[in-house]
Structure formats: structure tokens, C-alpha cells
Write an enzyme that holds these catalytic residues in place. Structure first.
Site, mmCIF file in Angstrom:
data_model
loop_
_atom_site.group_PDB
_atom_site.id
_atom_site.type_symbol
_atom_site.label_atom_id
_atom_site.label_comp_id
_atom_site.label_asym_id
_atom_site.label_seq_id
_atom_site.Cartn_x
_atom_site.Cartn_y
_atom_site.Cartn_z
ATOM 1 N N ASP A 41 61.965 33.957 22.250
ATOM 2 C CA ASP A 41 61.331 34.836 23.240
ATOM 3 C C ASP A 41 60.153 34.119 23.880
ATOM 4 O O ASP A 41 59.538 34.636 24.806
ATOM 5 C CB ASP A 41 60.864 36.131 22.558
ATOM 6 N N HIS A 61 59.710 36.144 27.149
ATOM 7 C CA HIS A 61 58.506 36.746 26.535
ATOM 8 C C HIS A 61 58.477 38.262 26.771
ATOM 9 O O HIS A 61 57.514 38.803 27.298
ATOM 10 C CB HIS A 61 57.231 36.085 27.077
ATOM 11 N N ARG A 92 54.842 32.159 19.375
ATOM 12 C CA ARG A 92 54.372 31.406 20.536
ATOM 13 C C ARG A 92 55.197 30.128 20.660
ATOM 14 O O ARG A 92 55.601 29.538 19.644
ATOM 15 C CB ARG A 92 52.883 31.033 20.399
ATOM 16 N N GLU A 121 56.511 27.837 28.854
ATOM 17 C CA GLU A 121 56.889 29.103 29.489
ATOM 18 C C GLU A 121 55.979 29.479 30.645
ATOM 19 O O GLU A 121 56.401 30.183 31.566
ATOM 20 C CB GLU A 121 56.919 30.238 28.460
HETATM 21 P P1 NAI Z 1 48.622 39.618 13.006
HETATM 22 O O1 NAI Z 1 47.281 39.014 13.271
HETATM 23 O O2 NAI Z 1 48.718 41.027 12.542
HETATM 24 O O3 NAI Z 1 49.413 38.727 11.949
HETATM 25 C C1 NAI Z 1 49.483 37.334 11.989
HETATM 26 C C2 NAI Z 1 49.723 36.854 10.577
HETATM 27 O O4 NAI Z 1 49.928 35.433 10.622
HETATM 28 C C3 NAI Z 1 48.531 37.104 9.643
HETATM 29 O O5 NAI Z 1 48.949 37.730 8.462
HETATM 30 C C4 NAI Z 1 47.983 35.714 9.396
HETATM 31 O O6 NAI Z 1 47.404 35.579 8.100
HETATM 32 C C5 NAI Z 1 49.254 34.895 9.526
HETATM 33 N N1 NAI Z 1 48.983 33.475 9.709
HETATM 34 C C6 NAI Z 1 47.860 32.871 10.169
HETATM 35 N N2 NAI Z 1 48.000 31.547 10.107
HETATM 36 C C7 NAI Z 1 49.231 31.316 9.594
HETATM 37 C C8 NAI Z 1 49.944 30.127 9.249
HETATM 38 N N3 NAI Z 1 49.387 28.923 9.399
HETATM 39 N N4 NAI Z 1 51.183 30.259 8.748
HETATM 40 C C9 NAI Z 1 51.738 31.478 8.546
HETATM 41 N N5 NAI Z 1 51.099 32.636 8.821
HETATM 42 C C10 NAI Z 1 49.864 32.544 9.351
HETATM 43 O O7 NAI Z 1 49.455 39.394 14.345
HETATM 44 P P2 NAI Z 1 50.774 40.151 14.822
HETATM 45 O O8 NAI Z 1 50.399 41.326 15.637
HETATM 46 O O9 NAI Z 1 51.685 40.311 13.671
HETATM 47 O O10 NAI Z 1 51.365 39.062 15.841
HETATM 48 C C11 NAI Z 1 51.816 37.786 15.400
HETATM 49 C C12 NAI Z 1 52.002 36.879 16.601
HETATM 50 O O11 NAI Z 1 53.071 37.376 17.405
HETATM 51 C C13 NAI Z 1 50.801 36.861 17.570
HETATM 52 O O12 NAI Z 1 49.825 35.928 17.170
HETATM 53 C C14 NAI Z 1 51.430 36.456 18.862
HETATM 54 O O13 NAI Z 1 51.399 35.041 18.982
HETATM 55 C C15 NAI Z 1 52.875 36.920 18.732
HETATM 56 N N6 NAI Z 1 53.178 38.036 19.636
HETATM 57 C C16 NAI Z 1 54.265 37.915 20.451
HETATM 58 C C17 NAI Z 1 54.605 38.933 21.329
HETATM 59 C C18 NAI Z 1 55.814 38.853 22.199
HETATM 60 O O14 NAI Z 1 55.934 39.637 23.153
HETATM 61 N N7 NAI Z 1 56.749 37.960 21.927
HETATM 62 C C19 NAI Z 1 53.762 40.126 21.443
HETATM 63 C C20 NAI Z 1 52.693 40.190 20.489
HETATM 64 C C21 NAI Z 1 52.401 39.149 19.641
#
Ligand code: NAI
Length: 349
Positions: free
Chosen positions: A261, A298, A237, A266
């Protein structure tokens, strides 16, 4: 029985196509609006049972109150991230459901696309060769093999990314407040604290959610701790990075290249066409002057498979809600790492 009415905000032609295709199995009544959600546009959903929004539609207390007064019962996010939602204001007012995983492969692969393009200067080579300039000076890259990748956030996307980068022969360091020790053991991943990750990584990728803790986690201090010449990739993000600090890091060449991205502001630009207008955002304009910064709008999620999964999961979320089934994809402000501490009968309230 009347079909369930769903109002879509920020609906683009590709959303309409994927939702219309999937809807043949559900029979919902869809109304698509191109407008982003705001206090002024919320009225478009006055007849809706469900409001369906995307990443740049802010669901604030004001819009929640309006939706509640219209009789809206459910907010269906077409995204995994939910930092655009005031979960506290929604609690006990509107149920919020999301699509927790539609394709971690899509985002992880896009992350790698940014890395490879920046490393081997593919974006510059494309333009140079179109100008009949077949020289390669300035395009020298580095072997990914043997370098160290620092992955911040080892959830679904971070794990796929680790698999891909391990395939290149990279060493993997990771930081996550909820480390997956079994995964680390099985995949030769070393969990370290953030300072160590910054100090030792050649390439850093942000794959964690935006939260109070992660807002501007990449700031002047963090950049100062990084290796000189680091590559920074953000597909998480925009607000994970303090953009002014990033610009300084690029100017003083501490950061060798950046792949973004997502961007802090944005919501004003991404997904829209401003090609006939002057860019008024000086920060974005400055970022675009660097030929070692690659910005995509994005689009990490944007694969055919992910779009199909988003539409299917969103429709199933809505169906589950109206069939009074457990809401496995519901989120509320008690949800920590996506597991609600207060769920009863499969619902947050
Ligand atoms: P997820 O929920 O499977 O994994 C997120 C991980 O981040 C978890 O393991 C969590 O423990 C960890 N986390 C939480 N707080 C943290 C911190 N302070 N420092 C480091 N790690 C921390 O989510 P997923 O599916 O892996 O997605 C991750 C992020 O990617 C989403 O939250 C979203 O913001 C972003 N995203 C971007 C997309 C895009 O099109 N560019 C599409 C989908 C998601």
C-alpha cells in the site's frame, strides 16, 4: 475576532468534503491547495496561522524556516506517521501535531484485503472472468487457518490485525522493541526476535513506523532469512523495504507474493492521475509486471470513519493549540514511541 486561518497542502476533494463538514463546529477559515508542499509552494501559506499537511508533504528545515517567517504557528498533520517531518528543525520553531489514531481498523482491514486478494488471486480472477475465461488454473491458494503470521510492530494497527488474523485461526508471531506483554498473553501472541519471525512466518506484515532503525529493514539479508514462498505485506511506509531487494526476492521466487500500500518513491505518483502519461519510474514499472504483486495507492486509511476522525482530531488539535490547552497530540524529536520525555505544561516546548 478573525477566524484562525488554515492552509491545506495536497488537498483532495475527499479532504475538502470531510473538513468542510466538520468545520461547522469550529468556524475556521480554510484555504485548500492541491499542490504538495515544497520550498516553491510554501508561499501559498503566507497568510496562514496553521499549515495542514499529509504524508507526502515533506516538512524540511527550509519549509519550516519559511513558515516561521510567514508567522505560521502550528503544523497540523492529517496523518499518524510523521517521517516526512524534520522534527529537529521544527523543535522550538513550530509546534507539530498529528492524528495518532483515526482508524486502526481501516489500515488493518486493508492489510487483510491485500492478503486475501493475493492468496486467492482475486485481482487476476476479476480480470480473467471479464474476458469470459472461467478457468481457475493458477489460482490455487492456501488455507490461512493454521499458518503463521509475523507482525512487525504491535501498536494500534498491528493489534487490530492480530485480532483479525487470530480469527482466521493463524498462529501469531510478533516483533516490537516495546512489546506489550499483557496483550501477548491475552491474545496468544508470541514475541520473537526478527530472525525467528522471518524464519517461521508464512505471511509477514509491516506495521511499524519508518525511522532510522527501520529504514530498509526488509533488505537482501532479511529476505534471505525468510521462509521460501513467504507473502510480504507493507501498509507501513515504503522505505521499510529495499525495493530492489524485493524485486530480486520476487524474481528468484523466495517471495511468493507482495502486497504494497506504500512504495519508496510514492510521493511522485500516489494520489495523482498519470493515466495519460508514460511511467518514468523503472522500479515501479518493474513491480507492476509481477502478477503476484498487488499495489494500492496508500489507501489503507481511506474509510469514511477514518476521514471523519482525521478531520475532527485535526480541528480539535488546532482548537486546543489556540485555547492554550495541553497538546496531547503534539510530537517533537524527544518523543519516543509517541511519549515526549520533555513535555512541560502539556507542550513539547
Ligand atoms: P503505533 O504508534 O500505534 O504503533 C507502532 C508500533 O511500532 C509501536 O508498538 C512501536 O513500538 C513499534 N515499533 C517502533 N519501532 C519499531 C521497530 N524498529 N520494529 C518493530 N516495531 C517497531 O502506530 P500505528 O497506528 O499502529 O501505525 C503504524 C504505522 O502504520 C505508522 O507509523 C504509519 O507508518 C503506518 N500507517 C499507514 C497508513 C496507511 O494508510 N497505509 C495509515 C496509518 C498509519
Amino acid at each position: 475576532m478573525e477566524p484562525i486561518k488554515i492552509a491545506f497542502f495536497d488537498a483532495k476533494p475527499y479532504d475538502i468534503q470531510s473538513f468542510d463538514t466538520v468545520n461547522s463546529a469550529y468556524g475556521f477559515s480554510f484555504k485548500y491547495f492541491n499542490a504538495h508542499l515544497s520550498v516553491d509552494t510554501a508561499i501559498l501559506a503566507k497568510d496562514a496561522d496553521v499549515v495542514c499537511i499529509f504524508v507526502n508533504d515533506p516538512l524540511t528545515k527550509e519549509t519550516i524556516d519559511l513558515f516561521k517567517s510567514f508567522g505560521v504557528k502550528l503544523i497540523a498533520l492529517r496523518s499518524a506517521g510523521y517521517n516526512n517531518v524534520d522534527l529537529r528543525a521544527a523543535y522550538k520553531n513550530l509546534h507539530i501535531m498529528r492524528v495518532p489514531a483515526y482508524s486502526p481498523f481501516a489500515v488493518a482491514e486493508h492489510t487483510v484485503a491485500l492478503m486475501l486478494a493475493l492468496n486467492r488471486k482475486i485481482h487476476r480472477a476479476y480480470n480473467r472472468i471479464r474476458d469470459n475465461n472461467f478457468t481457475i488454473s493458477g489460482f490455487i491458494g492456501f488455507d490461512m487457518h493454521g499458518k503463521t503470521a509475523g507482525i512487525i510492530g504491535t501498536g494500534k494497527i498491528g493489534k487490530v490485525l492480530i485480532h483479525i488474523l487470530s480469527g482466521f485461526g493463524m498462529k501469531i508471531l510478533a516483533y516490537d522493541p516495546f512489546p506489550d506483554i499483557e496483550f501477548a498473553k491475552a491474545n496468544d501472541v508470541t514475541y520473537v526476535d526478527l530472525q525467528t519471525l522471518y524464519r517461521k512466518s508464512d505471511v509477514i506484515s509491516l506495521n511499524c513506523p519508518l525511522s532510522k532503525e527501520t529504514f530498509h529493514m526488509i533488505n537482501e539479508k532479511a529476505i534471505a532469512e525468510m521462509k521460501s514462498g513467504v507473502m510480504l505485506i507493507n501498509t507501513g511506509r515504503g522505505h521499510l523495504i529495499d525495493t530492489q531487494a524485493l524485486i530480486e526476492g520476487l524474481k528468484n521466487q523466495k517471495i511468493d507474493s507482495a502486497g504494497l500500500d506504500v512504495y519508496e518513491e510514492e510521493s511522485k505518483y500516489f494520489f495523482e492521475d498519470f493515466s495519460n502519461q508514460i511511467l518514468s519510474d523503472d522500479t515501479l514499472a518493474r513491480l507492476l509486471t509481477f502478477n503476484n504483486v498487488l499495489i494500492t495507492s496508500h489507501q489503507g486509511f481511506f474509510t469514511k470513519e477514518a476521514m471523519k476522525n482525521i478531520a475532527e482530531t485535526t480541528c480539535q488539535n488546532i482548537r486546543d493549540f489556540f485555547d492554550d490547552k495541553p497538546l496531547i497530540n503534539e510530537i517533537c524529536y524527544h518523543c519516543n514511541n509517541s511519549v515526549c520525555q520533555k513535555k512541560k505544561n502539556g507542550k513539547c516546548f
